[in-house]
Design a protein around this motif. Structure first.
Motif, PDB file in Angstrom:
ATOM      1  N   TYR A 137       2.360   2.641   0.989  1.00 38.57           N
ATOM      2  CA  TYR A 137       1.779   1.791   2.029  1.00 38.57           C
ATOM      3  C   TYR A 137       2.852   0.924   2.665  1.00 38.57           C
ATOM      4  O   TYR A 137       3.675   0.314   1.965  1.00 38.57           O
ATOM      5  CB  TYR A 137       0.711   0.865   1.436  1.00 38.57           C
ATOM      6  N   VAL A 150      -0.475   4.511   5.489  1.00 38.41           N
ATOM      7  CA  VAL A 150      -0.766   4.833   4.082  1.00 38.41           C
ATOM      8  C   VAL A 150       0.126   5.962   3.564  1.00 38.41           C
ATOM      9  O   VAL A 150       0.025   6.340   2.395  1.00 38.41           O
ATOM     10  CB  VAL A 150      -2.242   5.170   3.859  1.00 38.41           C
ATOM     11  N   TYR A 193       3.398  -1.952   6.185  1.00 36.54           N
ATOM     12  CA  TYR A 193       2.655  -2.814   7.110  1.00 36.54           C
ATOM     13  C   TYR A 193       3.629  -3.530   8.040  1.00 36.54           C
ATOM     14  O   TYR A 193       4.739  -3.851   7.645  1.00 36.54           O
ATOM     15  CB  TYR A 193       1.892  -3.903   6.342  1.00 36.54           C
ATOM     16  N   SER A 207       3.789  -1.599  -0.252  1.00 36.65           N
ATOM     17  CA  SER A 207       3.146  -1.702  -1.563  1.00 36.65           C
ATOM     18  C   SER A 207       2.777  -0.307  -2.049  1.00 36.65           C
ATOM     19  O   SER A 207       2.711   0.651  -1.275  1.00 36.65           O
ATOM     20  CB  SER A 207       1.899  -2.581  -1.500  1.00 36.65           C
ATOM     21  N   TYR A 208       2.523  -0.219  -3.367  1.00 39.15           N
ATOM     22  CA  TYR A 208       1.929   0.991  -3.931  1.00 39.15           C
ATOM     23  C   TYR A 208       0.445   0.997  -3.606  1.00 39.15           C
ATOM     24  O   TYR A 208      -0.166  -0.055  -3.485  1.00 39.15           O
ATOM     25  CB  TYR A 208       2.072   1.009  -5.451  1.00 39.15           C
ATOM     26  N   PRO A 209      -0.153   2.155  -3.499  1.00 40.83           N
ATOM     27  CA  PRO A 209      -1.617   2.182  -3.415  1.00 40.83           C
ATOM     28  C   PRO A 209      -2.210   1.705  -4.730  1.00 40.83           C
ATOM     29  O   PRO A 209      -1.602   1.911  -5.788  1.00 40.83           O
ATOM     30  CB  PRO A 209      -1.946   3.651  -3.175  1.00 40.83           C
ATOM     31  N   GLY A 210      -3.359   1.043  -4.672  1.00 43.49           N
ATOM     32  CA  GLY A 210      -3.975   0.533  -5.890  1.00 43.49           C
ATOM     33  C   GLY A 210      -5.295   1.217  -6.168  1.00 43.49           C
ATOM     34  O   GLY A 210      -5.910   1.746  -5.257  1.00 43.49           O
ATOM     35  N   TYR A 222      -0.422  -0.455  10.255  1.00 47.79           N
ATOM     36  CA  TYR A 222      -0.119  -0.124   8.874  1.00 47.79           C
ATOM     37  C   TYR A 222      -0.104   1.391   8.705  1.00 47.79           C
ATOM     38  O   TYR A 222      -0.540   2.137   9.588  1.00 47.79           O
ATOM     39  CB  TYR A 222      -1.122  -0.771   7.912  1.00 47.79           C
ATOM     40  N   PHE A 236       7.520  -8.237   0.938  1.00 49.78           N
ATOM     41  CA  PHE A 236       7.848  -8.503   2.327  1.00 49.78           C
ATOM     42  C   PHE A 236       9.353  -8.430   2.562  1.00 49.78           C
ATOM     43  O   PHE A 236      10.155  -8.809   1.698  1.00 49.78           O
ATOM     44  CB  PHE A 236       7.353  -9.896   2.727  1.00 49.78           C
ATOM     45  N   GLY A 237       9.723  -7.978   3.752  1.00 53.94           N
ATOM     46  CA  GLY A 237      11.106  -8.058   4.196  1.00 53.94           C
ATOM     47  C   GLY A 237      11.419  -9.462   4.679  1.00 53.94           C
ATOM     48  O   GLY A 237      10.528 -10.311   4.761  1.00 53.94           O
ATOM     49  N   SER A 271      -7.701  -2.898  -8.738  1.00 53.41           N
ATOM     50  CA  SER A 271      -6.364  -3.441  -8.964  1.00 53.41           C
ATOM     51  C   SER A 271      -5.727  -3.779  -7.626  1.00 53.41           C
ATOM     52  O   SER A 271      -6.167  -3.332  -6.572  1.00 53.41           O
ATOM     53  CB  SER A 271      -5.488  -2.432  -9.699  1.00 53.41           C
ATOM     54  N   TYR A 272      -4.720  -4.589  -7.695  1.00 55.67           N
ATOM     55  CA  TYR A 272      -3.981  -4.945  -6.485  1.00 55.67           C
ATOM     56  C   TYR A 272      -2.505  -4.793  -6.796  1.00 55.67           C
ATOM     57  O   TYR A 272      -2.014  -5.300  -7.795  1.00 55.67           O
ATOM     58  CB  TYR A 272      -4.268  -6.376  -6.067  1.00 55.67           C
ATOM     59  N   ASN A 273      -1.831  -4.091  -5.937  1.00 59.67           N
ATOM     60  CA  ASN A 273      -0.384  -4.005  -6.065  1.00 59.67           C
ATOM     61  C   ASN A 273       0.232  -4.872  -4.975  1.00 59.67           C
ATOM     62  O   ASN A 273      -0.030  -4.684  -3.790  1.00 59.67           O
ATOM     63  CB  ASN A 273       0.082  -2.559  -5.931  1.00 59.67           C
ATOM     64  N   GLU A 274       1.055  -5.792  -5.417  1.00 61.60           N
ATOM     65  CA  GLU A 274       1.621  -6.807  -4.542  1.00 61.60           C
ATOM     66  C   GLU A 274       2.311  -6.186  -3.341  1.00 61.60           C
ATOM     67  O   GLU A 274       3.000  -5.176  -3.459  1.00 61.60           O
ATOM     68  CB  GLU A 274       2.616  -7.623  -5.353  1.00 61.60           C
ATOM     69  N   GLN A 275       2.126  -6.814  -2.180  1.00 63.59           N
ATOM     70  CA  GLN A 275       2.889  -6.424  -0.999  1.00 63.59           C
ATOM     71  C   GLN A 275       4.234  -7.133  -1.049  1.00 63.59           C
ATOM     72  O   GLN A 275       4.297  -8.356  -1.177  1.00 63.59           O
ATOM     73  CB  GLN A 275       2.141  -6.804   0.278  1.00 63.59           C
TER      74      GLN A 275
END
Lengths: 116, 112
Positions: A31, A50, A33, A94-97, A48, A107-108, A101-105
């Motif tokens: 993922y 996927v 964004y 981020s990884y897909p969750g 975004y 950021f650059g 679950s939530y996988n942290e985004q």
């Protein structure tokens, strides 16, 4: 790992000019964004993706285009720059969750764009 | 339209004070609420809250979610100058790709 990298760091454009903001991640995240952050405001999602070959619009897509030909890269294109596009642009990945679950985004560092 | 509103927009306190930041939301298909800290550049993740009434804690920071009243608070105790930052609240929606809707942020300034 470099994480999420963005280029350039700063750019000044004239009205009507075009440019591409580059974003690359080396974490093999599916993922990715693009957000913009106007002064004193939160982040708004522009586009975004996927996965490679798949992109979709976020909250504020007008005036922008994206492509995702590889997992690593997700460039953002401004075709006809306008003063309303003056903002700081952040790319994230981020990884897909799974559902719960939530996988942290991640950021650059951002690109600060001014359109005059 | 999905909406996340934070208050106050700006807060100035002295080192050692305790602060409470607020986040309310009106969204369809709520999945979870997240707090981020943004210093000079990119946001960094603090907490994710999914269930009502369960406090998440990390050192001097804690947060709780109320899904009935649709809000969350972030508390910071014994504030330090290093806590000065913009604190962003975001809601994650059930739709795919883990999209986030952000509030406008609270700019917190801690004076020595």
């Amino acid at each position: 790992n470099a994480g999420v990298t963005q280029t350039p760091k700063f750019r000044i454009l004239k009205i009507g000019q075009s440019m591409t903001l580059q974003c690359t991640q080396d974490m093999n995240h599916n993922y990715m964004y693009w957000y913009r952050q106007d002064p004193g405001m939160g982040l708004k999602l522009i586009y975004y993706s996927v996965g490679a070959g798949i992109t979709d619009k976020g909250e504020v897509p007008n005036g922008y285009n994206v492509s995702r030909s590889t997992t690593e890269d997700f460039p953002l294109r401004l075709e006809l720059a306008a003063p309303s596009q003056t903002s700081v642009y952040f790319c994230a990945s981020s990884y897909p969750g799974q559902f719960d679950s939530y996988n942290e985004q991640f950021f650059g560092p951002g690109t600060r764009l001014t359109v005059l | 339209e999905d909406k996340v509103v934070q208050s106050p927009l700006s807060l100035v306190v002295h080192e050692g004070d305790t602060v409470t930041l607020n986040c309310s939301y009106e969204v369809t298909n709520f999945r979870s609420l997240l707090w981020y800290k943004q210093e000079k550049k990119a946001p960094t993740f603090l907490f994710m809250l999914t269930s009502s009434g369960i406090e998440k804690k990390s050192g001097r920071l804690s947060s709780i979610l109320d899904k009935k009243e649709l809000f969350s608070i972030l508390n910071i105790t014994a504030t330090q100058t290093g806590d000065s930052a913009i604190y962003l609240c975001a809601v994650r929606l059930i739709q795919g790709a883990q999209k986030l809707v952000f509030g406008q942020g609270t700019r917190l300034t801690i004076n020595p």
